[in-house]
Design an enzyme around this catalytic site. Sequence first.
Site, PDB file in Angstrom:
ATOM      1  N   PHE A 121      37.101  40.902  40.919  1.00 10.27           N
ATOM      2  CA  PHE A 121      37.511  42.213  40.437  1.00 10.27           C
ATOM      3  C   PHE A 121      36.561  42.655  39.325  1.00 10.27           C
ATOM      4  O   PHE A 121      36.225  41.865  38.440  1.00 10.27           O
ATOM      5  CB  PHE A 121      38.953  42.189  39.918  1.00 10.27           C
ATOM      6  N   ASP A 131      42.702  34.465  36.897  1.00 11.15           N
ATOM      7  CA  ASP A 131      43.273  35.810  36.902  1.00 11.15           C
ATOM      8  C   ASP A 131      44.358  35.829  37.983  1.00 11.15           C
ATOM      9  O   ASP A 131      44.064  35.662  39.173  1.00 11.15           O
ATOM     10  CB  ASP A 131      42.179  36.846  37.193  1.00 11.15           C
TER      11      ASP A 131
END
Length: 407
Positions: free
Chosen positions: A125, A194
Amino acid sequence: MTPEQRAADFDAADPLASFRDRFILPEGVIYLDGNSLGALPKATPDRVQAMVEREWGEGLIRSWNSAGWFEMAGRVGAKIAPLIGAAPHEVIACDSTSVNLFKLIAAALKMRPGRKVVLSEPGNFPTDLYMIAGLEAQGLAERRLAERERLFEAIDGDVALLMLTHAHYKTGALHDMAALTRAAHEAGALVLWDLSHSTGALPVDLNGVGADFAVGCGYKYLCGGPGAPAFAFVAERHLADLQQPLTGWFGHAAPFAFSDDYAGAPGIDRLQCGTPPILGLAALEVGVDLIAEIGVGRLYGKSQALSEFFLESLMAHDVTLELVSPPSTAERGSQLSFRHPEAYAICQALIARGVIGDFRAPDVLRLGFAPAYLSFTDMAAAARHVAEVLASGEWQHPEFRERAAVT
């Protein structure tokens, strides 16, 4: 038996079906974007209104004490902890995912003097990669990217931190958290996960795999609302030595002593920075409570069943789309992603029909399955709409092909 008939049978037997009524869902909408922004729990407006009118309106500044505002970040973090396999004192709800990434990357680098490499993968991301780049620009980090099939061999004695997203945002592909964490530790590196596309949808056991740090957002599967506070995890063994770089007053050991010199608060409270967003934490707490009530294990089981039934329904309509998510439910998060050169236009045509998914550049149609409020009937209907959009060619309409900034 048609997909619709099978869906009716599945819904009748679904032990989670009643939870759909605990969310506000617009009539005529099949919401397949809960992996980007979760639906609104029905209890949230009343909770926020009560906070605004009574705690803020009547209690005013007294509510920091009388309504427990001071403890909210830690209280909500402690409620998130069981969802990710952490202890209550290891998690705090604060700031954004991006800010928490910055804090924990910098802290990890401090804990590994002589090493600067932060290892991740291309296509992670963007904010994760941008935060590494920001520290690299300050001369504090060195970014190294390795394709996921080459990650193990890229972990060497120069790596200070391995930073990866558990469930890939675009494809949903899962990393082997245990194996990668173990490999990093064997090389003397720390690991930051994450969990933005995992928390509230997939079983995660941070302490079970020996993770060092983790972050995640509150507005996807936790249904905390747009821009909801994020959370951060620090393993207990690191809490005493943690040096976070954003030494704001709420992370101070005695914020109301108003000292000129910073002294970090003990434990996870040190990760706080500025004044916590109380309204946002209130909304997030409602979502966390609801997801915890349903149970991540049950949500994961339903998520797997929904995605498999959706694929079967597409096949029943003779739809052929290139699946870029792993074919096995055990290897992907709570989403399915398909590649098509006109994915953007197809996505917009589906949205016009009330089937809300999203598009990820350059050519991916992404459909998320939030099991707390989706039904098997939704899956059958969505598959039918996909088939009709592709067969009719309605995606070719000019209004669907003109790209907007936000989808």
